[in-house]
Design a protein around this motif. Structure first.
Motif, short mmCIF file in Angstrom:
data_model
loop_
_atom_site.label_atom_id
_atom_site.label_comp_id
_atom_site.label_asym_id
_atom_site.label_seq_id
_atom_site.Cartn_x
_atom_site.Cartn_y
_atom_site.Cartn_z
N SER A 16 0.84 -1.20 0.00
CA SER A 16 0.00 0.00 0.00
C SER A 16 0.87 1.25 0.00
O SER A 16 0.43 2.32 0.39
CB SER A 16 -0.94 -0.02 1.20
OG SER A 16 -0.21 -0.20 2.40
N ASN A 17 2.12 1.11 -0.45
CA ASN A 17 2.99 2.28 -0.61
C ASN A 17 2.38 3.18 -1.69
O ASN A 17 1.75 2.68 -2.62
CB ASN A 17 4.39 1.86 -1.06
CG ASN A 17 5.05 0.95 -0.05
OD1 ASN A 17 4.47 0.62 0.97
ND2 ASN A 17 6.26 0.53 -0.34
N GLU A 18 2.58 4.48 -1.56
CA GLU A 18 2.04 5.42 -2.56
C GLU A 18 0.56 5.12 -2.80
O GLU A 18 0.11 5.09 -3.95
CB GLU A 18 2.81 5.32 -3.89
CG GLU A 18 4.32 5.40 -3.77
CD GLU A 18 4.80 6.74 -3.24
OE1 GLU A 18 4.05 7.72 -3.38
OE2 GLU A 18 5.90 6.79 -2.68
N ILE A 19 -0.17 4.92 -1.73
CA ILE A 19 -1.56 4.47 -1.84
C ILE A 19 -2.41 5.42 -2.67
O ILE A 19 -3.22 5.00 -3.50
CB ILE A 19 -2.18 4.24 -0.44
CG1 ILE A 19 -3.58 3.62 -0.54
CG2 ILE A 19 -2.26 5.51 0.39
CD1 ILE A 19 -3.60 2.17 -0.91
N VAL A 20 -2.22 6.71 -2.49
CA VAL A 20 -3.02 7.69 -3.23
C VAL A 20 -2.75 7.59 -4.72
O VAL A 20 -3.68 7.59 -5.54
CB VAL A 20 -2.76 9.11 -2.68
CG1 VAL A 20 -3.32 10.18 -3.63
CG2 VAL A 20 -3.38 9.26 -1.29
N LYS A 62 -8.76 10.55 3.94
CA LYS A 62 -8.48 11.99 4.08
C LYS A 62 -8.45 12.69 2.73
O LYS A 62 -8.43 13.91 2.66
CB LYS A 62 -7.09 12.19 4.74
CG LYS A 62 -7.08 12.03 6.24
CD LYS A 62 -5.80 12.58 6.85
CE LYS A 62 -4.53 12.06 6.19
NZ LYS A 62 -3.56 11.52 7.16
N HIS A 63 -8.40 11.89 1.66
CA HIS A 63 -8.19 12.45 0.33
C HIS A 63 -9.53 12.85 -0.31
O HIS A 63 -10.43 12.03 -0.44
CB HIS A 63 -7.48 11.43 -0.56
CG HIS A 63 -6.87 12.04 -1.78
ND1 HIS A 63 -7.64 12.43 -2.86
CD2 HIS A 63 -5.60 12.36 -2.08
CE1 HIS A 63 -6.84 12.95 -3.78
NE2 HIS A 63 -5.60 12.92 -3.33
N PRO A 64 -9.66 14.13 -0.71
CA PRO A 64 -10.96 14.61 -1.21
C PRO A 64 -11.50 13.84 -2.42
O PRO A 64 -12.70 13.67 -2.56
CB PRO A 64 -10.71 16.08 -1.56
CG PRO A 64 -9.23 16.27 -1.54
CD PRO A 64 -8.66 15.20 -0.67
N ASP A 65 -10.61 13.36 -3.29
CA ASP A 65 -11.07 12.68 -4.51
C ASP A 65 -11.27 11.18 -4.32
O ASP A 65 -11.83 10.52 -5.19
CB ASP A 65 -10.06 12.88 -5.65
CG ASP A 65 -9.87 14.34 -5.99
OD1 ASP A 65 -10.83 15.13 -5.77
OD2 ASP A 65 -8.79 14.71 -6.45
N LEU A 66 -10.79 10.64 -3.21
CA LEU A 66 -10.81 9.18 -3.03
C LEU A 66 -11.63 8.73 -1.83
O LEU A 66 -11.95 7.54 -1.71
CB LEU A 66 -9.37 8.66 -2.87
CG LEU A 66 -8.39 9.05 -3.98
CD1 LEU A 66 -6.99 8.56 -3.63
CD2 LEU A 66 -8.83 8.51 -5.33
N LYS A 67 -12.00 9.66 -0.98
CA LYS A 67 -12.63 9.25 0.29
C LYS A 67 -14.00 8.62 0.11
O LYS A 67 -14.49 7.92 0.99
CB LYS A 67 -12.71 10.43 1.25
CG LYS A 67 -13.59 11.57 0.77
CD LYS A 67 -13.54 12.73 1.75
CE LYS A 67 -14.46 13.85 1.32
NZ LYS A 67 -14.23 15.05 2.12
N HIS A 68 -14.62 8.84 -1.07
CA HIS A 68 -15.94 8.26 -1.33
C HIS A 68 -15.87 6.77 -1.67
O HIS A 68 -16.88 6.09 -1.66
CB HIS A 68 -16.61 8.99 -2.50
CG HIS A 68 -15.93 8.72 -3.81
ND1 HIS A 68 -14.75 9.35 -4.16
CD2 HIS A 68 -16.21 7.86 -4.83
CE1 HIS A 68 -14.36 8.91 -5.36
NE2 HIS A 68 -15.21 8.00 -5.77
N ILE A 69 -14.68 6.28 -2.00
CA ILE A 69 -14.55 4.87 -2.42
C ILE A 69 -14.63 3.98 -1.19
O ILE A 69 -13.85 4.14 -0.26
CB ILE A 69 -13.21 4.62 -3.15
CG1 ILE A 69 -13.06 5.54 -4.36
CG2 ILE A 69 -13.10 3.14 -3.56
CD1 ILE A 69 -11.67 5.50 -5.00
N PRO A 70 -15.59 3.04 -1.16
CA PRO A 70 -15.69 2.17 0.02
C PRO A 70 -14.44 1.31 0.18
O PRO A 70 -13.93 0.75 -0.79
CB PRO A 70 -16.91 1.30 -0.27
CG PRO A 70 -17.60 1.93 -1.42
CD PRO A 70 -16.61 2.74 -2.17
#
Length: 120
Positions: free
Chosen positions: A35-39, A70-78
């Motif tokens: 899960s490195n560089e997860i974003v 915490k990420h605005p573009d990714l936080k919606h992903i379950p």
């Protein structure tokens, strides 16, 4: 357009099993052993659902999940936290995951979780 699932686990047997089951059910699957560089990893694929193992090398599942949430573009992903730990529910809550799946899991439990979040 198939729904996409991204599975993070350092156990290749689990990755292969999940991939077989979910591809068979009509989902598109991507896997990663870290899960490195997860974003960056998640942004590049933009899955509809994420499975996150607890024990991952370097960056653990909790930290990786918290970064996503915490990420605005990714936080919606379950994010479904999955682990063989007895306290998987508590770990999932600490991570901020949307749900959890204890290991070992049966195939129906896996399919049920996926269907509950992104079922066709």
């Amino acid at each position: 357009m198939n729904k996409k699932v991204f599975i993070f686990d350092d156990n290749t047997d689990i990755l292969e099993l999940c991939t077989l089951i979910l591809e068979d059910a009509g989902y598109e699957i991507k896997t990663s052993a870290t899960s490195n560089e997860i974003v960056d990893q998640v942004s590049a694929y933009m899955p509809d659902l994420i499975f996150m193992d607890n024990w991952l090398p370097d960056v653990g599942g909790i930290e990786a999940t918290q970064e996503l949430k915490k990420h605005p573009d990714l936080k919606h992903i379950p994010v479904i936290y999955f682990s063989a730990n007895n306290d998987v529910k508590a770990l999932a809550e600490k991570a901020g995951a949307d749900s959890y799946l204890p290991k070992p899991f049966d195939i129906h439990a896996l399919e049920d979780v996926v269907n509950a979040y992104i079922g066709k």
